[in-house]
Design a protein around this motif. Structure first.
Motif, mmCIF file in Angstrom:
data_model
loop_
_atom_site.group_PDB
_atom_site.id
_atom_site.type_symbol
_atom_site.label_atom_id
_atom_site.label_comp_id
_atom_site.label_asym_id
_atom_site.label_seq_id
_atom_site.Cartn_x
_atom_site.Cartn_y
_atom_site.Cartn_z
ATOM 1 N N ARG A 1 0.822 -1.208 0.000
ATOM 2 C CA ARG A 1 0.000 0.000 0.000
ATOM 3 C C ARG A 1 0.857 1.260 0.000
ATOM 4 N N GLN A 2 1.896 1.286 0.800
ATOM 5 C CA GLN A 2 2.761 2.461 0.887
ATOM 6 C C GLN A 2 3.407 2.760 -0.466
ATOM 7 N N GLN A 3 3.875 1.739 -1.157
ATOM 8 C CA GLN A 3 4.489 1.940 -2.464
ATOM 9 C C GLN A 3 3.461 2.457 -3.482
ATOM 10 N N ARG A 4 2.222 1.948 -3.409
ATOM 11 C CA ARG A 4 1.173 2.422 -4.327
ATOM 12 C C ARG A 4 0.843 3.886 -4.052
ATOM 13 N N VAL A 5 0.770 4.270 -2.777
ATOM 14 C CA VAL A 5 0.465 5.655 -2.418
ATOM 15 C C VAL A 5 1.584 6.576 -2.894
ATOM 16 N N GLU A 6 2.833 6.148 -2.758
ATOM 17 C CA GLU A 6 3.969 6.975 -3.185
ATOM 18 C C GLU A 6 3.955 7.244 -4.687
ATOM 19 N N ARG A 7 3.338 6.350 -5.460
ATOM 20 C CA ARG A 7 3.272 6.530 -6.906
ATOM 21 C C ARG A 7 2.161 7.486 -7.333
ATOM 22 N N LEU A 8 1.245 7.808 -6.408
ATOM 23 C CA LEU A 8 0.132 8.706 -6.728
ATOM 24 C C LEU A 8 0.619 10.145 -6.836
ATOM 25 N N PRO A 9 -0.066 10.969 -7.638
ATOM 26 C CA PRO A 9 0.249 12.405 -7.626
ATOM 27 C C PRO A 9 -0.008 12.973 -6.234
ATOM 28 N N GLU A 10 0.701 14.024 -5.881
ATOM 29 C CA GLU A 10 0.649 14.601 -4.534
ATOM 30 C C GLU A 10 -0.772 14.925 -4.082
ATOM 31 N N GLN A 11 -1.603 15.476 -4.974
ATOM 32 C CA GLN A 11 -2.945 15.886 -4.568
ATOM 33 C C GLN A 11 -3.862 14.700 -4.288
ATOM 34 N N LEU A 12 -3.537 13.511 -4.770
ATOM 35 C CA LEU A 12 -4.362 12.328 -4.510
ATOM 36 C C LEU A 12 -3.909 11.548 -3.287
ATOM 37 N N ARG A 13 -2.729 11.814 -2.791
ATOM 38 C CA ARG A 13 -2.207 11.047 -1.650
ATOM 39 C C ARG A 13 -3.032 11.251 -0.390
ATOM 40 N N GLU A 14 -3.595 12.422 -0.214
ATOM 41 C CA GLU A 14 -4.375 12.705 0.982
ATOM 42 C C GLU A 14 -5.688 11.936 1.008
ATOM 43 N N THR A 15 -6.151 11.423 -0.132
ATOM 44 C CA THR A 15 -7.417 10.707 -0.180
ATOM 45 C C THR A 15 -7.287 9.266 0.284
ATOM 46 N N GLU A 16 -6.086 8.817 0.578
ATOM 47 C CA GLU A 16 -5.828 7.451 1.031
ATOM 48 C C GLU A 16 -5.470 7.474 2.517
ATOM 49 N N PRO A 17 -6.477 7.423 3.405
ATOM 50 C CA PRO A 17 -6.157 7.495 4.838
ATOM 51 C C PRO A 17 -5.508 6.214 5.332
ATOM 52 N N ASP A 18 -4.666 6.341 6.364
ATOM 53 C CA ASP A 18 -4.074 5.156 6.976
ATOM 54 C C ASP A 18 -4.789 4.811 8.273
ATOM 55 N N ARG A 19 -5.771 5.645 8.649
ATOM 56 C CA ARG A 19 -6.584 5.375 9.843
ATOM 57 C C ARG A 19 -7.901 6.116 9.722
ATOM 58 N N ILE A 20 -8.922 5.577 10.389
ATOM 59 C CA ILE A 20 -10.216 6.248 10.468
ATOM 60 C C ILE A 20 -10.693 6.202 11.909
ATOM 61 N N GLN A 21 -11.571 7.104 12.250
ATOM 62 C CA GLN A 21 -12.177 7.090 13.574
ATOM 63 C C GLN A 21 -13.670 6.893 13.411
ATOM 64 N N GLY A 22 -14.270 6.264 14.400
ATOM 65 C CA GLY A 22 -15.696 6.026 14.330
ATOM 66 C C GLY A 22 -16.290 5.822 15.707
ATOM 67 N N THR A 23 -17.611 5.778 15.720
ATOM 68 C CA THR A 23 -18.359 5.554 16.947
ATOM 69 C C THR A 23 -19.052 4.206 16.839
ATOM 70 N N ILE A 24 -18.975 3.427 17.911
ATOM 71 C CA ILE A 24 -19.575 2.092 17.902
ATOM 72 C C ILE A 24 -21.093 2.208 17.973
ATOM 73 N N LYS A 25 -21.749 1.522 17.040
ATOM 74 C CA LYS A 25 -23.205 1.467 17.008
ATOM 75 C C LYS A 25 -23.704 0.226 17.734
ATOM 76 N N GLY A 26 -22.904 -0.847 17.666
ATOM 77 C CA GLY A 26 -23.295 -2.077 18.333
ATOM 78 C C GLY A 26 -22.157 -3.074 18.392
ATOM 79 N N VAL A 27 -22.204 -3.967 19.396
ATOM 80 C CA VAL A 27 -21.203 -5.017 19.559
ATOM 81 C C VAL A 27 -21.949 -6.340 19.727
#
Length: 166
Positions: free
Chosen positions: A79-105
């Motif tokens: 994944r890191q190598q694929r992201v490095e090949r992207l143009p600079e303006q597209l690199r930010e669209t590939e997050p390495d983490r997300i945050q969320g709220t639990i709806k159910g367990v």
């Protein structure tokens, strides 16, 4: 004699047809499209695509072929190598983490926990452990880990191995 007249008429007709075709061909460059004057190839193609948009079916097939070609070029890269090949303006669209709220367990009979986030994502915690208590409304972070795996990090900092189901 009749044959000679017929042959002359055919030859005359053919000569007139060829002369008219040559005149039409000579007139075409003056009537060419404005996109023909664009020097750079990709800009010229964009100009023609704007002037004569392809049908939606052709666009879908072209997109599929472009994605297939990109997948072949990216084969074997992490994944890191694929992201490095992207143009600079597209690199930010590939997050390495997300945050969320639990709806159910949900706890399976095997002891594995299935966590549903408010975004609709469903994650399976692959470690059967009592660490990292989770309840509805908790904030969690999902991040990439080694070898393409993911970690769910609780609000208290406990990291649990996770796998996305949906």
């Amino acid at each position: 004699m009749l044959e000679q007249i017929l042959i002359r008429r055919i030859i005359t007709g053919l000569a007139l047809f060829l002369a008219a075709s040559a005149a039409a061909a000579a007139a075409e460059p003056d009537q060419s499209h404005a996109c023909a004057t664009v020097a750079e190839a990709s800009a010229r193609l964009a100009c023609y695509d704007k002037a004569f948009p392809p049908s939606s079916g052709a666009t879908i097939l072209a997109d599929m072929e472009a994605r297939r070609q990109q997948a072949v070029e990216d084969f074997g890269l992490n994944r890191q190598q694929r992201v490095e090949r992207l143009p600079e303006q597209l690199r930010e669209t590939e997050p390495d983490r997300i945050q969320g709220t639990i709806k159910g367990v949900l706890v399976r009979a095997t002891g594995e926990r299935v966590v549903t986030l408010e975004s609709g994502q469903v994650w399976l915690l692959t470690e059967v452990t009592s660490r990292g208590r989770l309840k509805t409304g908790d904030q969690v972070t999902l991040r990439e880990a080694a070898l393409g795996s993911y970690m769910l990090v609780t609000s208290t900092g406990v990291a649990l191995r996770a796998k996305r189901l949906r």
